[in-house]
Write an enzyme that holds these catalytic residues in place. Structure first.
Site, PDB file in Angstrom:
ATOM      1  N   GLY A  12     -19.414  41.766  92.211  1.00  0.00           N
ATOM      2  CA  GLY A  12     -20.043  41.421  90.942  1.00  0.00           C
ATOM      3  C   GLY A  12     -19.654  40.010  90.528  1.00  0.00           C
ATOM      4  O   GLY A  12     -19.358  39.156  91.365  1.00  0.00           O
ATOM      5  N   PHE A  13     -19.618  39.779  89.226  1.00  0.00           N
ATOM      6  CA  PHE A  13     -19.338  38.429  88.734  1.00  0.00           C
ATOM      7  C   PHE A  13     -17.957  37.939  89.147  1.00  0.00           C
ATOM      8  O   PHE A  13     -17.805  36.828  89.652  1.00  0.00           O
ATOM      9  CB  PHE A  13     -19.489  38.385  87.204  1.00  0.00           C
ATOM     10  N   ASP A  34     -19.097  45.879  98.418  1.00  0.00           N
ATOM     11  CA  ASP A  34     -19.598  46.510  97.182  1.00  0.00           C
ATOM     12  C   ASP A  34     -20.337  47.786  97.566  1.00  0.00           C
ATOM     13  O   ASP A  34     -20.853  47.885  98.684  1.00  0.00           O
ATOM     14  CB  ASP A  34     -20.553  45.567  96.430  1.00  0.00           C
ATOM     15  N   ARG A  83     -16.236  45.321  80.659  1.00  0.00           N
ATOM     16  CA  ARG A  83     -16.291  45.675  79.237  1.00  0.00           C
ATOM     17  C   ARG A  83     -17.596  45.261  78.591  1.00  0.00           C
ATOM     18  O   ARG A  83     -18.095  44.176  78.850  1.00  0.00           O
ATOM     19  CB  ARG A  83     -15.150  44.934  78.520  1.00  0.00           C
ATOM     20  N   ASN A  96     -13.111  53.591  85.608  1.00  0.00           N
ATOM     21  CA  ASN A  96     -12.526  52.726  86.636  1.00  0.00           C
ATOM     22  C   ASN A  96     -11.434  53.408  87.458  1.00  0.00           C
ATOM     23  O   ASN A  96     -11.200  53.045  88.596  1.00  0.00           O
ATOM     24  CB  ASN A  96     -12.021  51.432  86.006  1.00  0.00           C
ATOM     25  N   VAL A 119      -7.637  43.246  89.672  1.00  0.00           N
ATOM     26  CA  VAL A 119      -8.283  42.530  88.565  1.00  0.00           C
ATOM     27  C   VAL A 119      -8.982  43.509  87.606  1.00  0.00           C
ATOM     28  O   VAL A 119      -9.155  43.226  86.428  1.00  0.00           O
ATOM     29  CB  VAL A 119      -9.324  41.498  89.077  1.00  0.00           C
ATOM     30  N   ASN A 121     -10.025  46.135  84.959  1.00  0.00           N
ATOM     31  CA  ASN A 121      -9.418  46.551  83.689  1.00  0.00           C
ATOM     32  C   ASN A 121      -9.541  48.052  83.449  1.00  0.00           C
ATOM     33  O   ASN A 121     -10.452  48.662  83.997  1.00  0.00           O
ATOM     34  CB  ASN A 121     -10.108  45.809  82.527  1.00  0.00           C
ATOM     35  N   ARG A 152      -5.861  30.511  79.180  1.00  0.00           N
ATOM     36  CA  ARG A 152      -6.600  30.416  77.904  1.00  0.00           C
ATOM     37  C   ARG A 152      -5.745  29.706  76.862  1.00  0.00           C
ATOM     38  O   ARG A 152      -6.225  28.817  76.150  1.00  0.00           O
ATOM     39  CB  ARG A 152      -6.979  31.829  77.423  1.00  0.00           C
ATOM     40  N   HIS A 176      -2.035  43.115  79.354  1.00  0.00           N
ATOM     41  CA  HIS A 176      -3.260  42.331  79.210  1.00  0.00           C
ATOM     42  C   HIS A 176      -4.119  42.977  78.133  1.00  0.00           C
ATOM     43  O   HIS A 176      -5.170  43.532  78.396  1.00  0.00           O
ATOM     44  CB  HIS A 176      -3.983  42.325  80.554  1.00  0.00           C
TER      45      HIS A 176
HETATM   46  N1  APR Z   1     -16.699  50.331  95.465  1.00  0.00           N
HETATM   47  C1  APR Z   1     -17.062  49.035  95.553  1.00  0.00           C
HETATM   48  N2  APR Z   1     -17.650  48.357  94.538  1.00  0.00           N
HETATM   49  C2  APR Z   1     -17.871  49.027  93.415  1.00  0.00           C
HETATM   50  C3  APR Z   1     -17.512  50.375  93.240  1.00  0.00           C
HETATM   51  C4  APR Z   1     -16.912  51.029  94.337  1.00  0.00           C
HETATM   52  N3  APR Z   1     -16.539  52.307  94.275  1.00  0.00           N
HETATM   53  N4  APR Z   1     -17.876  50.753  91.997  1.00  0.00           N
HETATM   54  C5  APR Z   1     -18.425  49.683  91.390  1.00  0.00           C
HETATM   55  N5  APR Z   1     -18.425  48.646  92.259  1.00  0.00           N
HETATM   56  C6  APR Z   1     -18.949  47.298  92.053  1.00  0.00           C
HETATM   57  C7  APR Z   1     -20.241  47.266  91.254  1.00  0.00           C
HETATM   58  O1  APR Z   1     -21.348  47.622  92.061  1.00  0.00           O
HETATM   59  C8  APR Z   1     -20.291  45.823  90.796  1.00  0.00           C
HETATM   60  O2  APR Z   1     -21.035  45.004  91.693  1.00  0.00           O
HETATM   61  O3  APR Z   1     -18.058  46.509  91.282  1.00  0.00           O
HETATM   62  C9  APR Z   1     -18.817  45.388  90.817  1.00  0.00           C
HETATM   63  C10 APR Z   1     -18.306  44.961  89.469  1.00  0.00           C
HETATM   64  O4  APR Z   1     -18.958  43.804  89.119  1.00  0.00           O
HETATM   65  P1  APR Z   1     -19.476  43.469  87.653  1.00  0.00           P
HETATM   66  O5  APR Z   1     -20.138  44.675  87.095  1.00  0.00           O
HETATM   67  O6  APR Z   1     -20.211  42.190  87.725  1.00  0.00           O
HETATM   68  O7  APR Z   1     -18.107  43.292  86.831  1.00  0.00           O
HETATM   69  P2  APR Z   1     -17.178  41.983  86.788  1.00  0.00           P
HETATM   70  O8  APR Z   1     -17.590  41.134  85.651  1.00  0.00           O
HETATM   71  O9  APR Z   1     -17.114  41.391  88.139  1.00  0.00           O
HETATM   72  O10 APR Z   1     -15.769  42.637  86.402  1.00  0.00           O
HETATM   73  C11 APR Z   1     -15.076  43.430  87.338  1.00  0.00           C
HETATM   74  O11 APR Z   1     -12.915  42.762  86.550  1.00  0.00           O
HETATM   75  O12 APR Z   1     -12.217  41.449  84.753  1.00  0.00           O
HETATM   76  C12 APR Z   1     -12.433  42.755  85.224  1.00  0.00           C
HETATM   77  O13 APR Z   1     -12.995  43.974  83.211  1.00  0.00           O
HETATM   78  C13 APR Z   1     -13.491  43.471  84.420  1.00  0.00           C
HETATM   79  O14 APR Z   1     -12.962  45.638  85.298  1.00  0.00           O
HETATM   80  C14 APR Z   1     -13.879  44.560  85.372  1.00  0.00           C
HETATM   81  C15 APR Z   1     -13.753  43.876  86.742  1.00  0.00           C
END
Ligand code: APR
Length: 309
Positions: A12-13, A34, A83, A96, A119, A121, A152, A176
């Site tokens: 993800g991001f 992913d 979040r 999570n 990473v 949360n 920050r 955190h």
């Molecule tokens: N296995 C692999 N990937 C997974 C799984 C899994 N079981 N479950 C979810 N994902 C993937 C999702 O498909 C998604 O692409 O995790 C990715 C999370 O990406 P985003 O939704 O973009 O979240 P992001 O902003 O990257 O944050 C991820 O980091 O800072 C923390 O709070 C934030 O807990 C969050 C994490």
């Protein structure tokens, strides 16, 4: 000698941006994992296609399975749900935890000697969960939060003083969450104590903004949470380990009596090198600082208790 291998779970991001920073720094080969089909493959290929332009030699592979992660030196775990506005980090716990449990076991089956960097949360709780589920020694399960929170704080101080961010050194303890403990007493600008440059009132304002820094971004983005700075933070940890830099950085680690705390993952300054956490630095604290640390620890403990491990 082969290249180092960094696997990033969650494309993800945060995960994809971490891959970007790691590739730009040529830290090693990267595997982006992913559960979604196509996303990790597409982002990995796109990033690899940037390499002729940017001039980095890193193989970048995207996958929806774990076999390609075999033999990873470092595994960065970002998989989970971010979040949303109005949602606390603790709200994320239930969703999570299931993701982290399954990811940790799949990763360790293939990379038993790896160092895990968390990473997802709520960070301290997820680091604790990964530590307990993995059975790894505590020096090899490290959560990223303190680097982000101090970054920050440093950014806000630089903005306030109109000086280079590079000249600001800061330290922070604790979970955190909104009860993190920035330490103005251990914060300097090119060696000058912060208290000589800013009023008590102004420092308090910056500390407060730092505590709420994650929420500030969530409220602006509305559809997700911060990702540039969190991913940069975890890649700084990865770089410290892969290059055996022995950096002193605030990280979330399992404590066994340090700071008077036991059986908790909590943010403290550590030395990061090839073995992971090579030592924990115990700072002298004032009574006020100790009280803030205790309050932060209490809120992390509460969340850990909810895991019912
Ligand atoms: N296995 C692999 N990937 C997974 C799984 C899994 N079981 N479950 C979810 N994902 C993937 C999702 O498909 C998604 O692409 O995790 C990715 C999370 O990406 P985003 O939704 O973009 O979240 P992001 O902003 O990257 O944050 C991820 O980091 O800072 C923390 O709070 C934030 O807990 C969050 C994490």
């Amino acid at each position: 000698m082969g290249r180092k291998k960094i696997s990033i779970i969650g494309a993800g991001f945060v995960g994809a941006t971490a891959a970007h920073w790691a590739a730009a720094k040529e830290l090693g080969d990267i595997v982006l994992v992913d559960i979604l089909e196509g996303i990790p493959q597409g982002k990995a290929l796109d990033l690899y296609e940037a390499s002729p332009i940017e001039g980095f030699d890193s193989n970048v592979i995207g996958t929806s399975g774990y076999d390609e992660t075999r033999g990873s030196d470092i595994v960065i775990i970002t998989s989970g749900v971010p979040r949303k506005p109005g949602m606390s980090r603790e709200d994320l716990l239930g969703i999570n935890r299931r993701i982290i449990e399954s990811v940790v076991s799949q990763v360790l089956e293939r990379s038993p000697n790896t160092i895990l960097m968390m990473v997802t949360n709520p960070l301290d709780t997820m680091t604790y969960l990964a530590f307990k589920k993995s059975g790894l020694p505590r020096e090899r399960v490290i959560g990223m939060a303190g680097i982000l929170d101090t970054a920050r704080f440093r950014a806000f101080i630089a903005m306030e003083l109109g000086v280079s961010v590079e000249d600001i050194q800061a330290l922070l303890l604790g979970g955190h969450g909104d009860e993190m403990v920035p330490l103005p007493r251990y914060t300097t600008v090119s060696g000058i104590p912060l208290s000589q440059l800013l009023s008590r009132e102004k420092i308090d304002q910056l500390v407060d903004r730092t505590r709420k820094g994650g929420g500030e971004i969530v409220n602006l983005l509305k559809t997700g949470s911060a990702f540039y700075a969190p991913s940069a933070g975890v890649i700084q940890m990865a770089e410290a380990v892969l290059k055996d830099k022995k950096r002193l950085l605030p990280c979330c680690v399992y404590l066994n009596g340090e700071y008077g705390l036991k059986d908790i993952c909590f943010g403290v300054p550590v030395k990061l090198g090839a073995k992971g956490v090579e030592s924990i630095i115990e700072l002298e604290l004032t009574e006020d600082e100790k009280a803030l640390v205790a309050k932060s620890a209490e809120s992390v403990k509460k969340s850990i208790t909810e895991l019912k491990l």
